[in-house]
Design an enzyme around this catalytic site. Structure first.
Site, PDB file in Angstrom:
ATOM      1  N   CYS A 190      -4.723 -30.746   3.122  1.00 36.71           N
ATOM      2  CA  CYS A 190      -3.657 -30.072   2.375  1.00 36.71           C
ATOM      3  C   CYS A 190      -2.730 -29.278   3.288  1.00 36.71           C
ATOM      4  CB  CYS A 190      -4.247 -29.171   1.295  1.00 36.71           C
ATOM      5  SG  CYS A 190      -5.323 -27.878   1.955  1.00 36.71           S
TER       6      CYS A 190
ATOM      7  N   GLU B 159     -10.778 -25.374   8.238  1.00 38.22           N
ATOM      8  CA  GLU B 159      -9.624 -24.925   9.027  1.00 38.22           C
ATOM      9  C   GLU B 159     -10.040 -24.076  10.222  1.00 38.22           C
ATOM     10  OE1 GLU B 159      -6.978 -22.725   6.475  1.00 38.22           O
ATOM     11  OE2 GLU B 159      -8.595 -21.639   5.519  1.00 38.22           O
TER      12      GLU B 159
ATOM     13  N   HIS C 281       3.887 -19.155   7.596  1.00 36.20           N
ATOM     14  CA  HIS C 281       3.719 -19.265   6.144  1.00 36.20           C
ATOM     15  C   HIS C 281       5.052 -19.213   5.419  1.00 36.20           C
ATOM     16  CE1 HIS C 281      -0.722 -18.653   6.285  1.00 36.20           C
ATOM     17  NE2 HIS C 281      -0.585 -19.523   5.315  1.00 36.20           N
TER      18      HIS C 281
ATOM     19  N   ASP D 228      -3.955 -24.158   9.917  1.00 33.81           N
ATOM     20  CA  ASP D 228      -4.804 -23.217  10.647  1.00 33.81           C
ATOM     21  C   ASP D 228      -5.685 -23.930  11.655  1.00 33.81           C
ATOM     22  OD1 ASP D 228      -4.231 -20.529   9.913  1.00 33.81           O
ATOM     23  OD2 ASP D 228      -4.821 -21.074   7.885  1.00 33.81           O
TER      24      ASP D 228
HETATM   25  C1  PEP Z   1      -3.732 -24.734   6.172  1.00 29.38           C
HETATM   26  O1  PEP Z   1      -4.148 -23.824   6.910  1.00 29.38           O
HETATM   27  O2  PEP Z   1      -3.477 -25.884   6.571  1.00 29.38           O
HETATM   28  C2  PEP Z   1      -3.516 -24.481   4.740  1.00 29.38           C
HETATM   29  C3  PEP Z   1      -3.298 -25.461   3.894  1.00 29.38           C
HETATM   30  O3  PEP Z   1      -3.515 -23.211   4.307  1.00 29.38           O
HETATM   31  P1  PEP Z   1      -2.411 -22.108   4.675  1.00 29.38           P
HETATM   32  O4  PEP Z   1      -1.214 -22.805   5.260  1.00 29.38           O
HETATM   33  O5  PEP Z   1      -2.097 -21.401   3.405  1.00 29.38           O
HETATM   34  O6  PEP Z   1      -3.106 -21.220   5.658  1.00 29.38           O
HETATM   35 MG    MG Z   2      -4.995 -22.058   6.131  1.00 33.84          MG
END
Ligand code: PEP
Ligand code: MG
Length: 536
Positions: A492, A423, A187, A445
């Protein structure tokens, strides 16, 4: 790893492209390091003074936070004022324990007691205690309990860095991040890419230095560089600047299309300030707002604070869609006072929607703010880390009750379109079981869970390949279901911001992508080139 071509050059892996030149600052030594214990009297005084400092800090935070966050913080202050607790620690110090060890041992015992309580409320308080434990430890060890003070434009070096620490640093004058371990799929790497902060991970051992050059593209860190090294670095930086400028020119041109289909390009944001990035205005909307980054050591923002934030994003978007994701705390985004402490596998733990349903008193504040914001623009709300349809229905019911309650009191509010992040592999595989106005694929994820690789473990980075056929298969199934059922599907995760992944995503059937704002121009350029028969 040491680069043989240059005396003090180190090579790692790229996590975020770009260039940084500035003072070299190590942030992991000190605040979390060992302290030298004094006499028994010194240690008792050190404990008293750390407790006083922590109480003052928490009282200040409570005054700022207000609402339910203030109540959580008041619980911490009450603990610090508990003379029985303090006496137990002083007794251990009297027997020769250093203040930090004595504090930790007594707090750990209390945390274990709270954790084993049958009452859910008491259980939940264990993370407040852990937060308190860490704050006082940090003060005792010289960290002051406050945010890191880093000179502007610095190349910050750490063993690894949690997202909360990244957010405490002021990046407004640029700078870069060099991690000895770390992973490009963590992250913190995602935050660095979103802010356009160059970041290199897995550098191995790096000595102290006073100035540094960080090249996010070549994945190198040069310490105390020579004039010649600086000259070469500046040339590379200039080439990078020119290629970005030419990609940005494309933003003013008509929307991207591929095989006759218009491709919608939205942006991912963490904070309202991300919308100040000049490229943001060209986006088709906000495809993901990660609201968990509103949560910080300063506590949980109250309803009015949250409402103001969501309203600002909607005002910026005018009639364009804005998808706000409810808190996705947990995993590698722990939030003191909210996420559970001591989970063995936090990525498989009480995270995202699971956590929000377990802490309805916190979730309700966010849902109230969102329900009020929904009447102000084109808002969609989505839930993260969804496994089963019944979780979504529980959240929908909570949300609908809140809307009814607000309306009953004469407050303007409505239930927005509700969707889910896809996810968790189980959600992708049972996609037809969800009643959802839209789906947004979280490929970061999804890849982590399908490939059984912790996304923040650098040793596994080569295996976390979002183009793995198993990941693409789930993306395709989700996109196909959406097309058949007439439900919009977007993606996303970070692969939407990676030009190398775009052909595969279009082939999977996706026509809507939400990208880091710093990648918007490059992704539009990539789609245009593919559309006109060129490669990436
Ligand atoms: C993902 O898991 O692809 C996502 C967009 O959310 P995050 O990266 O915040 O877990
Ligand atoms: Mg995620």
């Amino acid at each position: 790893m040491r680069d043989s071509a240059s005396r003090l050059a180190y090579r790692g892996r790229t996590a975020s492209i770009g260039f940084a030149q500035g003072p070299f600052v190590r942030v992991d030594a000190g605040a979390n390091g060992e302290r030298v214990a004094g006499t028994l009297v010194d240690e008792a005084l050190a404990l008293r003074s750390a407790i006083d400092t922590a109480s003052r800090q928490i009282a200040e935070l409570a005054a700022i936070a207000g609402g339910e966050a203030a109540q959580i913080l008041e619980f911490q202050v009450a603990l610090l004022e508990d003379e029985d607790l303090v006496s137990a620690i002083l007794a251990a110090i009297g027997e020769g324990e250093p203040a930090d060890a004595a504090w930790r041992a007594v707090l750990d015992e209390q945390i274990a007691d709270y954790n084993s309580a049958p009452d859910e409320y008491l259980k939940a308080r264990s993370s407040d205690l852990a937060d308190l434990r860490d704050r006082v430890l940090n003060i005792l060890r010289g960290g002051g309990g406050h945010a890191l003070r880093i000179p502007s434009g610095a190349v910050v070096c750490a063993d690894d860095l949690p997202p909360s620490r990244f957010l405490e640093i002021d990046w407004s004058d640029g700078g870069g991040l060099a991690l000895l371990r770390g992973s490009p799929t963590s992250h913190v790497a995602m935050l660095a890419r979103a802010r356009g902060i160059p970041m290199v991970v897995q550098l191995g051992a790096v000595p102290a230095g006073s100035t540094a050059l960080l090249d996010g593209e070549g994945a190198t860190l040069e310490l105390d560089p020579s004039i010649e090294q600086i000259g070469l670095f500046e040339k590379r930086r200039e080439i990078h600047r020119k290629s970005r400028a030419s990609a940005r020119a494309i933003l003013r041109r008509p929307a991207a299309s591929w095989r006759g289909d218009r491709i919608k390009l939205l942006i991912n944001i963490q904070r309202v300030e991300d919308l100040d990035y000049p490229d943001a205005q060209y986006a088709d909307g906000v495809g993901l707002m990660r609201t968990e980054f509103l949560l910080s050591e300063r506590g949980l923002p109250d309803e009015e604070t949250q409402f103001q934030v969501y309203d600002q994003v909607l005002r910026w978007a005018e009639r364009r869609p804005v998808t706000i994701r409810t808190f996705d705390a947990g995993g590698d985004k722990p939030v003191p006072g909210f996420t559970p402490d001591g989970e063995a596998n936090p990525f498989l733990g009480v995270r995202g929607l699971r956590l929000c349903l377990a802490r309805p008193e916190i979730f309700a504040v966010q849902l109230r703010a969102l329900a009020r914001a929904a009447v102000r623009g084109n808002l969609k709300v989505m839930f993260p880390m969804v496994t089963s349809a019944h979780e979504v229905e529980a959240a929908r019911k909570l949300f609908a009750d809140i809307v009814q309650d607000l309306q009953g009191k004469g407050t303007a509010a409505m239930l927005p379109d509700l969707g889910i992040m896809v996810e968790v592999p189980a959600a992708a595989l049972s996609i037809a079981s969800f009643k959802s106005a839209f789906f947004s694929i979280g490929s970061n994820d999804l890849a982590q869970y399908v490939l059984a690789c912790d996304r923040s473990n650098g040793a596994l980075a080569p295996l976390v390949d979002p183009l793995h056929p198993a990941v693409l298969e789930l993306i395709t199934r989700t996109a196909e279901h959406g097309r058949r059922a007439g439900i919009p599907v977007s993606l996303c995760g970070d692969m939407a911001s990676d030009p190398r992944c775009i052909p595969a995503l279009l082939d999977c059937g996706l026509r809507e992508l939400s990208v880091n704002v710093s990648a918007l121009a490059q992704i539009k350029q990539t789609i245009d080139r593919l559309g006109s028969g060129g490669g990436t």
